[in-house]
Design an enzyme around this catalytic site. Structure first.
Site, PDB file in Angstrom:
ATOM      1  N   HIS A 152      -9.852   1.952   0.471  1.00  0.00           N
ATOM      2  CA  HIS A 152      -9.193   2.485   1.649  1.00  0.00           C
ATOM      3  C   HIS A 152     -10.883   2.434   2.619  1.00  0.00           C
ATOM      4  CE1 HIS A 152      -6.000   4.138  -0.360  1.00  0.00           C
ATOM      5  NE2 HIS A 152      -5.805   4.751   0.465  1.00  0.00           N
ATOM      6  N   GLN A 193      -9.859   9.636  -4.520  1.00  0.00           N
ATOM      7  CA  GLN A 193      -9.533  10.173  -3.436  1.00  0.00           C
ATOM      8  C   GLN A 193     -10.590  11.315  -2.969  1.00  0.00           C
ATOM      9  OE1 GLN A 193      -6.125  10.830  -1.324  1.00  0.00           O
ATOM     10  NE2 GLN A 193      -7.919  11.217  -0.246  1.00  0.00           N
ATOM     11  N   ASP A 196       2.234   3.128   2.935  1.00  0.00           N
ATOM     12  CA  ASP A 196       1.185   4.263   2.370  1.00  0.00           C
ATOM     13  C   ASP A 196       1.663   5.599   2.084  1.00  0.00           C
ATOM     14  OD1 ASP A 196      -1.196   5.205   2.160  1.00  0.00           O
ATOM     15  OD2 ASP A 196      -1.670   5.540   4.394  1.00  0.00           O
ATOM     16  N   GLU A 241     -10.787   4.474   7.486  1.00  0.00           N
ATOM     17  CA  GLU A 241      -9.672   5.364   7.735  1.00  0.00           C
ATOM     18  C   GLU A 241      -9.996   6.653   8.541  1.00  0.00           C
ATOM     19  OE1 GLU A 241      -7.202   6.600   4.866  1.00  0.00           O
ATOM     20  OE2 GLU A 241      -5.291   6.833   6.252  1.00  0.00           O
ATOM     21  N   HIS A 279       1.356   5.365  -2.287  1.00  0.00           N
ATOM     22  CA  HIS A 279       0.686   6.345  -2.997  1.00  0.00           C
ATOM     23  C   HIS A 279       1.803   6.906  -3.797  1.00  0.00           C
ATOM     24  CE1 HIS A 279      -3.620   6.433  -1.219  1.00  0.00           C
ATOM     25  NE2 HIS A 279      -2.904   5.946  -0.370  1.00  0.00           N
ATOM     26  N   HIS A 305       0.704  -1.183   0.006  1.00  0.00           N
ATOM     27  CA  HIS A 305      -0.070  -0.063   0.032  1.00  0.00           C
ATOM     28  C   HIS A 305       0.781   1.322   0.190  1.00  0.00           C
ATOM     29  CE1 HIS A 305      -3.927   1.678   1.295  1.00  0.00           C
ATOM     30  NE2 HIS A 305      -3.169   2.930   1.101  1.00  0.00           N
ATOM     31  N   TRP A 316       0.749  13.931   3.519  1.00  0.00           N
ATOM     32  CA  TRP A 316      -0.143  13.248   4.925  1.00  0.00           C
ATOM     33  C   TRP A 316       1.121  12.807   5.947  1.00  0.00           C
ATOM     34  CZ3 TRP A 316      -1.891  12.428  -0.065  1.00  0.00           C
ATOM     35  CH2 TRP A 316      -3.261  12.836  -0.241  1.00  0.00           C
TER      36      TRP A 316
HETATM   37 FE   FE2 Z   1      -3.471   5.160   1.411  1.00  0.00          FE
END
Ligand code: FE2
Length: 410
Positions: free
Chosen positions: A208, A150, A307, A211, A57, A55, A313
């Site tokens: 996702h 997203q 991630d 979360e 991005h 996982h 993030w």
């Molecule tokens: Fe993610």
């Protein structure tokens, strides 16, 4: 044989020699009686199938601070910042950062990657770029691309169309974000829609899911029920599921039964979950990581992901999967010897299960010669010391070599 790696130690502790020829593993046995053009002595070091990053991005990796830093550290400020940054995405921008990130991962032993690509901007730049990258790097690292809405599948009227376009362009999996849809009903509907699309286009699913710290966020049960009813089972993955850590135990116990029937995969992202979740809490402050230990004890397939690497993030991250496993050991309180070994499985074989790699993965005779050597004699030592991956073999060829740090007392 072209190459024999002598005196290695498998993750299960077995001492073996491994013979490679023509990009394929030809022998795995102790004291291999064969000759090779080249031999390498591993002196009891760990020889392992490569790490699997299940996982990440890649489209947002290496953008931290652009156009501004995430000061609150929340998921929602991250989504806002990314909303601004993605206005200036170009194919070249995404491709350059994605390949730089893949190199960072590969030099630390990762040869299989599942990346999400944001498909909620109208030009689908992130997705198109990552599909090009998947092709450009296929000779040395395998990349899967998830079409990830997203801003929500129903966040704007065009988003569903964009998702379908992404699948037509060749995305490997359908993604989703039900807890971020405008209403609970939209969230439930989005999960049904994702399953319908996955079946129509014959793709994997990686959502996702929940979360958030909201103990009422309950889309995991919808995903599991759809997996049972559709029979898609192990082709389905629920990523994050952080709300599961906040559910009351009566509900969690009931849910566990359904999850057992569903046979879906789980991905926890402990580095990100521990930093993004719990932000609205005072004290006691929740850890915000899903019930990794309990899912593993139940026999469900759990893998771990990084991630984010330096994105809106999470401004940290190096791509080192041993950091991820180490954080899981700590946050999920998996410090028993079998539990630490399980965390190593979560960045190797369990990740391979999540990605449905099948015969393409593992250290068995006849499989593609993808393997790594570590400066440690066991998974426990590898995680404890975040050991250097000294050799990365991809398709039988030595791709990267790294010397462990040398310490000299004076
Ligand atoms: Fe993610």
């Amino acid at each position: 044989m072209e190459l024999i790696l002598r005196d290695g130690r498998l993750p299960n502790g077995e001492a073996v020699d491994i013979g490679l020829e023509g990009g394929v593993i030809r022998a795995v046995e102790p004291n291999l009686k064969a000759e090779a053009g080249q031999e390498m002595s591993l002196a009891g070091q760990l020889i392992s199938p490569p790490f699997v990053e299940s996982h990440i991005h890649l489209d947002s990796a290496l953008t931290a601070g652009q156009p501004r830093w995430n000061q609150s550290g929340t998921l929602f400020e991250g989504i806002e910042i990314w909303g601004d940054r993605k206005q200036s995405l170009t194919l070249e921008d995404v491709k350059e950062r994605a390949i730089a990130t893949l190199k960072l991962q590969a030099q630390q032993g990762v040869l299989f990657v599942r990346s999400h690509a944001d498909v909620s901007e109208p030009s689908l730049t992130a997705l198109k770029a990552l599909l090009e990258v998947r092709d450009a790097v296929k000779d040395w690292i395998a990349v899967q691309v998830v079409a990830f809405p997203q801003d929500g599948l129903y966040g704007s009227p065009k988003n569903l169309e964009l998702m379908e376009e992404a699948l037509k362009l060749g995305a490997d999996a359908v993604g989703g974000i039900p807890h971020y849809e405008m209403t609970r009903e939209d969230g439930v509907q989005s999960v049904h829609q994702i399953f319908e699309l996955a079946q129509r286009y014959d793709r994997l699913i990686d959502i996702h899911c929940d979360e958030i710290d909201d103990d009422q966020s309950r889309f995991l049960e919808v995903v599991a029920a759809c997996a049972v009813r559709s029979g898609l089972g192990s082709r389905v993955t629920a990523s994050h599921t952080t709300a599961f850590a906040s559910y009351n135990n009566a509900y969690a116990t009931k849910l566990m039964g359904l999850l057992g029937r569903s046979n879906i995969n789980f991905i926890a992202n402990p580095l990100i979950n521990i930093t993004l979740q719990g932000r609205a809490d005072t004290y006691p402050k929740r850890r915000g990581v899903t019930r990794v230990k309990e899912l593993w004890q139940r026999g469900l397939n759990v893998s771990l992901g990084h991630d984010c690497i330096q994105d809106p993030w999470y401004n940290l991250g190096t791509g080192n999967m041993l950091d991820v496993a180490s954080m899981a050991v700590h946050v999920c309180q998996m410090t028993g010897q079998d539990e630490i070994a399980a965390c190593y499985d979560m960045i190797t074989t369990n990740g391979a299960n999540t990605l449905a790699l099948g015969e393409a993965y593992g250290l068995d005779v006849g499989k593609p010669a993808n393997l790594i050597v570590l400066d440690a004699d066991s998974p426990y030592e590898a995680i404890r010391r975040r050991a250097t991956v000294t050799h990365v073999f991809s398709r039988g060829k030595l791709l990267v070599e790294t010397k462990p740090a040398e310490v000299r007392w004076r």
